[in-house]
Enzyme design. Sequence first.
Site, short mmCIF file in Angstrom:
data_model
loop_
_atom_site.label_atom_id
_atom_site.label_comp_id
_atom_site.label_asym_id
_atom_site.label_seq_id
_atom_site.Cartn_x
_atom_site.Cartn_y
_atom_site.Cartn_z
N HIS A 1 30.92 13.90 3.70
CA HIS A 1 31.99 14.11 2.72
C HIS A 1 32.50 15.54 2.79
O HIS A 1 31.97 16.36 3.55
CB HIS A 1 31.47 13.79 1.31
N GLU B 1 32.00 16.07 -8.96
CA GLU B 1 31.12 15.62 -7.87
C GLU B 1 31.31 14.13 -7.59
O GLU B 1 31.07 13.65 -6.49
CB GLU B 1 29.66 15.94 -8.22
#
Length: 358
Positions: free
Chosen positions: A69, A138
């Site tokens: 990511h 997040e």
Amino acid sequence: MAKSAKTKSKGKSRAKADALNFTYDLEGQKAAVWKAGNSKEVSVRKLPISKGVTGVSMRLKPGGIRELHWHAIAAEWGFFITGKGRVTVVNPQGQWDTQEYGPGDIFFVPQGYAHYIENIGTDECHFLLAFNNGEFNEFSTFSITEWIAQTPREVLVKNFGLPADVFDKFPEKEVYMALGAPPGKKTLSQGGKLDTPRLSHKFRLRAQEGRVYSGGTVKMATIDNFPASNVMAGALMTLKPGALREMHWHPNANEWGYVLKGNVRITLFAADAGSSTQKVKAGGVFYIPMGCGHYLENVGKEEVEMLLVFDNGVYEEISISEWIADTPRDVAATVFGIPEKTLSEFPESEVFISSGKR
Ligand code: MN
Ligand code: MN
């Protein structure tokens, strides 16, 4: 300037108190759970004062992978508390930096760089993440699985030059955390290694010698000894029972702290907005806005250990003891309205951490 409490309505003082709340019980919160681990977050959504930093406490099971990511709006600074991990960062030159981590080690991922985290040990791996943006989330990061899931099949065929059925078994939504092969059966990333080891994203914070004071210790990671971490700095600090991290402020950075051990009492001085004193126990976090005065006291019976993170790679502070020591005595005597002789009894240099004893 001090204001009379009588002139304020109760509602107003509550709003003021909320605005000055700078602590949060991160580990006391419910985690978001995946098969491979779990995650807890504190951002401006939970702690409104925390505009400069978002924090995350993450745990990965053995074989767990925080998936491939990247983050569009923040750099990432991580500290391993327990377990054994491996972090891989890929830079825009296509170079890999794969490093292994144990307790006390930190890593830094520049904003936008590709990365993933693996638990390569036999126990749970617990690490703390700090992002230099309080609006960061997040749970809405850019994940490789989500991008592939959102991309039309014909584009994937063109992109990779592969038959369409290759993608039949790919995830239909973001994976976020994946549970992989048992530890020891993994291979290192292929491809070119980082050719500038000086800019490695790994730094062994706890292994540093640090500075020792009568009341405690500090180990720092700044742009000077950890050059890859150009927009964030950090420190590991201990305070003995009764010790005080002296009255000071940071001209260039917000400070975000996580208490690893013990009980600490922190006071924030926000000028006209007032002062606020709050206690933080192990697993709790605190946030000191840039330029605001503050001090920290160990009010428990055991040692306090804290992780401190700053959203600037250059560490700067101004301590009140050093400021007074550097001020001509006649000036200080006039300002405080005390005899010059009294000032000669003040410390001659920065105290930094006081043992709390005279
Ligand atoms: Mn990340
Ligand atoms: Mn500070």
